[in-house]
Scaffold this motif. Sequence first.
Motif, mmCIF file in Angstrom:
data_model
loop_
_atom_site.group_PDB
_atom_site.id
_atom_site.type_symbol
_atom_site.label_atom_id
_atom_site.label_comp_id
_atom_site.label_asym_id
_atom_site.label_seq_id
_atom_site.Cartn_x
_atom_site.Cartn_y
_atom_site.Cartn_z
ATOM 1 N N VAL A 235 41.848 12.765 49.268
ATOM 2 C CA VAL A 235 41.276 12.971 50.668
ATOM 3 C C VAL A 235 42.248 12.401 51.681
ATOM 4 C CG1 VAL A 235 39.402 12.312 52.134
ATOM 5 C CG2 VAL A 235 38.871 13.005 49.474
ATOM 6 N N THR A 236 43.009 11.289 51.451
ATOM 7 C CA THR A 236 43.986 10.802 52.171
ATOM 8 C C THR A 236 44.921 11.814 52.545
ATOM 9 O OG1 THR A 236 43.395 8.778 51.439
ATOM 10 C CG2 THR A 236 45.602 8.943 52.757
ATOM 11 N N LEU A 237 45.461 12.325 51.399
ATOM 12 C CA LEU A 237 46.577 13.247 51.692
ATOM 13 C C LEU A 237 46.220 14.643 52.407
ATOM 14 C CD1 LEU A 237 48.313 13.082 48.249
ATOM 15 C CD2 LEU A 237 49.063 11.957 50.218
ATOM 16 N N VAL A 238 45.134 15.270 52.135
ATOM 17 C CA VAL A 238 44.445 16.443 52.669
ATOM 18 C C VAL A 238 44.289 15.973 54.088
ATOM 19 C CG1 VAL A 238 42.668 17.844 53.106
ATOM 20 C CG2 VAL A 238 43.579 17.344 50.786
ATOM 21 N N SER A 239 43.557 14.685 54.584
ATOM 22 C CA SER A 239 43.360 14.595 55.711
ATOM 23 C C SER A 239 44.622 14.491 56.810
ATOM 24 C CB SER A 239 42.733 13.194 56.275
ATOM 25 O OG SER A 239 41.655 13.054 55.390
ATOM 26 N N PHE A 240 45.702 13.764 56.322
ATOM 27 C CA PHE A 240 47.118 13.803 57.058
ATOM 28 C C PHE A 240 47.689 15.155 57.109
ATOM 29 C CE2 PHE A 240 47.669 9.149 55.499
ATOM 30 C CZ PHE A 240 47.245 8.802 56.970
ATOM 31 N N ALA A 241 47.371 16.190 56.118
ATOM 32 C CA ALA A 241 47.833 17.416 56.140
ATOM 33 C C ALA A 241 47.328 18.361 57.282
ATOM 34 C CB ALA A 241 47.832 18.236 54.859
ATOM 35 N N VAL A 242 45.889 17.991 57.380
ATOM 36 C CA VAL A 242 45.129 18.749 58.218
ATOM 37 C C VAL A 242 45.641 18.281 59.836
ATOM 38 C CG1 VAL A 242 42.819 19.266 59.020
ATOM 39 C CG2 VAL A 242 43.295 19.278 56.751
ATOM 40 N N ALA A 243 45.784 17.040 59.793
ATOM 41 C CA ALA A 243 46.120 16.375 60.918
ATOM 42 C C ALA A 243 47.415 16.968 61.656
ATOM 43 C CB ALA A 243 46.149 14.857 60.774
ATOM 44 N N ALA A 244 48.242 17.196 60.577
ATOM 45 C CA ALA A 244 49.772 17.752 61.092
ATOM 46 C C ALA A 244 49.624 19.157 61.571
ATOM 47 C CB ALA A 244 50.634 17.662 59.863
ATOM 48 N N VAL A 245 48.663 19.962 61.020
ATOM 49 C CA VAL A 245 48.533 21.427 61.201
ATOM 50 C C VAL A 245 47.783 21.461 62.677
ATOM 51 C CG1 VAL A 245 47.285 23.545 60.874
ATOM 52 C CG2 VAL A 245 48.260 22.268 58.755
ATOM 53 N N PHE A 246 46.625 20.500 62.683
ATOM 54 C CA PHE A 246 45.987 20.400 64.040
ATOM 55 C C PHE A 246 47.027 20.012 65.162
ATOM 56 C CE2 PHE A 246 41.705 20.189 62.031
ATOM 57 C CZ PHE A 246 41.167 21.094 62.726
ATOM 58 N N LEU A 247 47.827 19.020 65.092
ATOM 59 C CA LEU A 247 48.741 18.697 66.001
ATOM 60 C C LEU A 247 49.924 19.581 66.432
ATOM 61 C CD1 LEU A 247 50.186 16.312 67.691
ATOM 62 C CD2 LEU A 247 51.430 15.741 65.503
ATOM 63 N N VAL A 248 50.465 20.551 65.665
ATOM 64 C CA VAL A 248 51.240 21.530 65.701
ATOM 65 C C VAL A 248 50.896 22.528 66.620
ATOM 66 C CG1 VAL A 248 52.727 23.247 64.791
ATOM 67 C CG2 VAL A 248 52.742 21.183 63.624
ATOM 68 N N LEU A 249 49.377 22.736 66.173
ATOM 69 C CA LEU A 249 48.905 23.804 67.088
ATOM 70 C C LEU A 249 48.191 23.228 68.419
ATOM 71 C CD1 LEU A 249 46.230 25.276 64.387
ATOM 72 C CD2 LEU A 249 48.464 26.359 65.303
ATOM 73 N N PHE A 250 48.082 21.861 68.451
ATOM 74 C CA PHE A 250 47.478 21.436 69.937
ATOM 75 C C PHE A 250 48.780 21.389 70.946
ATOM 76 C CE2 PHE A 250 47.573 17.428 72.291
ATOM 77 C CZ PHE A 250 46.583 17.677 73.199
ATOM 78 N N VAL A 251 49.878 21.071 70.248
ATOM 79 C CA VAL A 251 51.406 21.085 71.117
ATOM 80 C C VAL A 251 51.586 22.346 71.583
ATOM 81 C CG1 VAL A 251 53.711 20.673 71.241
ATOM 82 C CG2 VAL A 251 52.027 19.037 69.988
ATOM 83 N N LEU A 252 51.543 23.565 70.778
ATOM 84 C CA LEU A 252 51.828 24.730 71.128
ATOM 85 C C LEU A 252 50.753 25.250 72.082
ATOM 86 C CD1 LEU A 252 52.557 26.369 67.668
ATOM 87 C CD2 LEU A 252 54.019 25.831 69.412
ATOM 88 N N ARG A 253 49.652 24.912 71.890
ATOM 89 C CA ARG A 253 48.504 25.164 72.929
ATOM 90 C C ARG A 253 48.660 24.652 74.325
ATOM 91 N NH1 ARG A 253 44.770 28.898 75.152
ATOM 92 N NH2 ARG A 253 43.273 27.638 76.158
ATOM 93 N N GLU A 254 49.162 23.319 74.561
ATOM 94 C CA GLU A 254 49.235 22.497 75.530
ATOM 95 C C GLU A 254 50.455 23.222 76.496
ATOM 96 O OE1 GLU A 254 47.554 19.136 76.738
ATOM 97 O OE2 GLU A 254 46.288 20.967 76.080
ATOM 98 N N ARG A 255 51.467 23.606 75.450
ATOM 99 C CA ARG A 255 52.456 24.125 76.407
ATOM 100 C C ARG A 255 52.366 25.460 76.867
ATOM 101 N NH1 ARG A 255 57.718 22.942 72.171
ATOM 102 N NH2 ARG A 255 57.754 20.527 72.558
ATOM 103 N N SER A 256 51.557 26.230 76.361
ATOM 104 C CA SER A 256 51.369 27.561 77.129
ATOM 105 C C SER A 256 50.173 27.699 77.884
ATOM 106 C CB SER A 256 51.126 28.595 75.700
ATOM 107 O OG SER A 256 49.872 28.272 74.988
ATOM 108 N N SER A 257 49.378 26.612 77.870
ATOM 109 C CA SER A 257 48.048 26.617 78.747
ATOM 110 C C SER A 257 48.272 26.271 80.011
ATOM 111 C CB SER A 257 47.166 25.784 78.001
ATOM 112 O OG SER A 257 46.003 25.581 78.790
ATOM 113 N N ALA A 258 47.497 27.157 80.941
ATOM 114 C CA ALA A 258 47.643 26.859 82.502
ATOM 115 C C ALA A 258 46.737 25.565 82.808
ATOM 116 C CB ALA A 258 47.266 28.230 83.218
#
Length: 483
Positions: A235-258
């Motif tokens: 569960v620890t490892l899966v949580s960190f993996a999911v967090a990494a995916v969310f973080l990448v998507l969040f950064v991409l979204r923030e850069r492209s969002s008005a």
Amino acid sequence: MATPTIADAMQSKRAMGGLATLSAAQFLIALDFSVIFVALPSMGSDLRLSESAMQWVVSAYAVFFAGFLVVGGRVADRLGARNMFVAALLLFGIASLVGGFAGEASLLLVARAAQGVAAATMQPAILALVNTTFPAGAARTRALAVWGTVGASGLAAGVVIGGLLTTVSWRWTFFVNLPFALVCMLAAPKVLPRAREGRAVVRLNVLSAVLCTGTVLSTTLGLTMAADSGWGHPVTLVSFAVAAVFLVLFVLRERSSAQPLVEPALRTTRTLLAGCGSSALYMASVAATEFYLVTLLLQQQRGFGPLEAGIAFLPLPVCITLGNMIAGRLIGPLGVRRTLTLAFLIGATGLALLGLQINADGYVAGMLPGLVVSGIGHGMTYTSMFVGGTRDVADDNQGVAGALMTTTQYAGGALGVACLVLVLGPAPDLDRFMMGFLLAAVVAVAGAVLAWTGFSRAGDTQVQAEGNLADAQVTATTVKGEA
């Protein structure tokens, strides 16, 4: 000699009433944080909770609190901090009522999670209201010192009140929140400022909000599971993996969002970045260590009962309160840079004392000196880092700025506890506790280095000048009104 006009007096009275209301709400958050610990054994016995379930009574609150802070701060900035403050108090009161009447573990955990969400929307609203009510400089520093002092007293009250209420029923550790929530809700419309008229209402970026919340929730869950079940647990490892995916998507979204969730200006505000780093190191060192290690040391190694441990903790919050007051007086003449650096070094000294005196006989010789010194450093750090971290942020972004600092604070605390669990091992002895305290002291020294390099002397000078100008404008307005 000029005397204040009636309008000036009413405005000042309203500001003081607002500060009292916001401080009472901060007292409520701090009280709820500390009151639950003493009640856990009785709660577990009554509801037949497993050790894991008892841990999640605490963790459910912490995970959802950290996860919703940034979103709560942005919503407060968009819809008005006062509106969010009242809504958060209502949710907090309802969640406390449900928790108090809970007859099974699942409902209790839902109530704790709801309390976490409510606190996550209330905390940034409180900070935004303090920082927009009082101008940068001496007035805001004094207000934040009062706010921090009252919060520290909530921590002190929690450990004692928790012990007393639990002798009647653990359910009263939930019900005790209701009077505070009700009084603050009734006072808010009368003493807290509304959102500025003519202010543009910008829609919330829902996708960014979901991705940000998912990132912080997953990260906090991973750190919590690391402390509870180990870094290699699935569960620890899966949580960190999911967090990494969310973080990448969040950064991409923030850069492209008005309409980004975190304004670009905040990402480049040096003092805010330094404040976030300071809050993470503060919680990972002084704050987490004092409550986590000291609690275990008192009850596992010294044989203290819950109420005895609560009383033994009293010097700590008292000294935290003293540290808040000291910081409020020092920031003006010394500036944030010097005050925060000094605060971290004092905290490091106290932690080192706790470690080096671990084998001393008795509470007074072995623990009290370290608690006093680290508590003063703790209080000074808390006030100084929020004064410095939010000083260069525009009013429209104060909610998010405060939320970012609080998020990094709790993430740092979760990481600190997870590391301390590794240091202590499954069967900790006094030598292991000494290593934990000394490790925390090293982290506090790193905080001092960050404070010295992250905040500039020029910024302190500018804020002092702005504070003097604000005071001069108030005086000029008073004289004009008198004339």
